[in-house]
Design an enzyme around this catalytic site. Structure first.
Site, short mmCIF file in Angstrom:
data_model
loop_
_atom_site.label_atom_id
_atom_site.label_comp_id
_atom_site.label_asym_id
_atom_site.label_seq_id
_atom_site.Cartn_x
_atom_site.Cartn_y
_atom_site.Cartn_z
CE LYS A 1 -6.82 -1.22 2.23
NZ LYS A 1 -5.45 -1.67 2.63
CG ASP B 1 -2.02 -0.98 1.21
OD1 ASP B 1 -1.75 -2.15 0.88
OD2 ASP B 1 -3.15 -0.61 1.55
CE LYS C 1 -5.36 2.18 2.17
NZ LYS C 1 -4.20 1.57 2.85
#
EC number: 4.1.2.4
Length: 212
Positions: free
Chosen positions: A180, A89, A151
């Site tokens: 996400k 991430d 995300k």
């Protein structure tokens, strides 16, 4: 739907102790989450605890501000993988996004994807700091460079995931990339609403509440 299959369990507070990490990971094993997301210095600890499970580990990179150079981000990803992570991430360079320097944004995404072709890469935009047009452009660049997830948030800015942002991101990436949602997700109902809106991963530290 099994909500646990959507959960990226996060323990990213800077003062998390080894005792807290052990308890948190034990809970994640009981709840059978999809992935555990931690800072680079805690990856090896988590890897040892979950070694007999199918849970993935994601390492955070340039977290939470995203202002490292691309070279530094790539080196940090390499170290995360060496320590045992199998997902990443990373935070995009928010300054470049706000400057609308799309060439630099594209270059960062491209270099990271080309350096790591076989792992799941999620890029964090910090959507609460962006306009709708900026979110759209970031999603388009992520799709162009075949990143696995876009995300919403780090959880360290003024706001986390929203239904509106998730719907927008899903609309833009369609099925070429996944979404996400993360930041401020503290209840099962909100997590389910985000999944309904298009999220395929949910980042949360509130495991007991979301998977009650």
């Amino acid at each position: 739907m099994k909500l646990n299959n959507y959960i990226d369990a996060t323990l990213l507070k800077p003062d998390a102790t080894l005792i807290e990490i052990n308890k948190f990971v034990d809970l994640c094993i009981i709840k059978n989450v999809r992935c555990i997301c931690v800072h680079i210095s805690r990856i090896a600890v988590v890897k040892e605890i979950i070694k007999n499970t199918k849970i993935s580990i994601s390492g955070t990179v340039s977290f939470p501000f995203g202002n490292a150079t691309t070279k530094l981000k790539i080196n940090e990803i390499k170290e995360c993988l060496k320590l045992g992570a199998n997902e990443i991430d990373f935070v995009a360079n928010i300054g470049n996004i706000k400057d609308h320097d799309w060439e630099k944004v594209n270059s960062e995404f491209q270099k990271i994807r080309n350096s790591f072709k076989d792992i799941i890469i999620k890029v964090i935009f910090e959507t609460c700091l962006l306009t709708e047009e900026e979110i759209i452009k970031c999603c388009q660049i992520a799709v162009k460079n075949k990143l696995d997830f876009v995300k919403t948030s780090t959880g360290y800015s003024k706001m986390g995931a929203t239904i509106e942002h998730v719907k927008l991101m899903k609309k833009i990436v369609n099925n070429e990339c996944k979404v996400k949602a993360s930041g401020g997700i503290k209840t099962k109902n909100f997590a389910l609403e985000l999944v309904e809106a298009g999220a395929e991963r949910i980042g949360t530290s509130s495991i007991s509440e979301v998977l009650n």
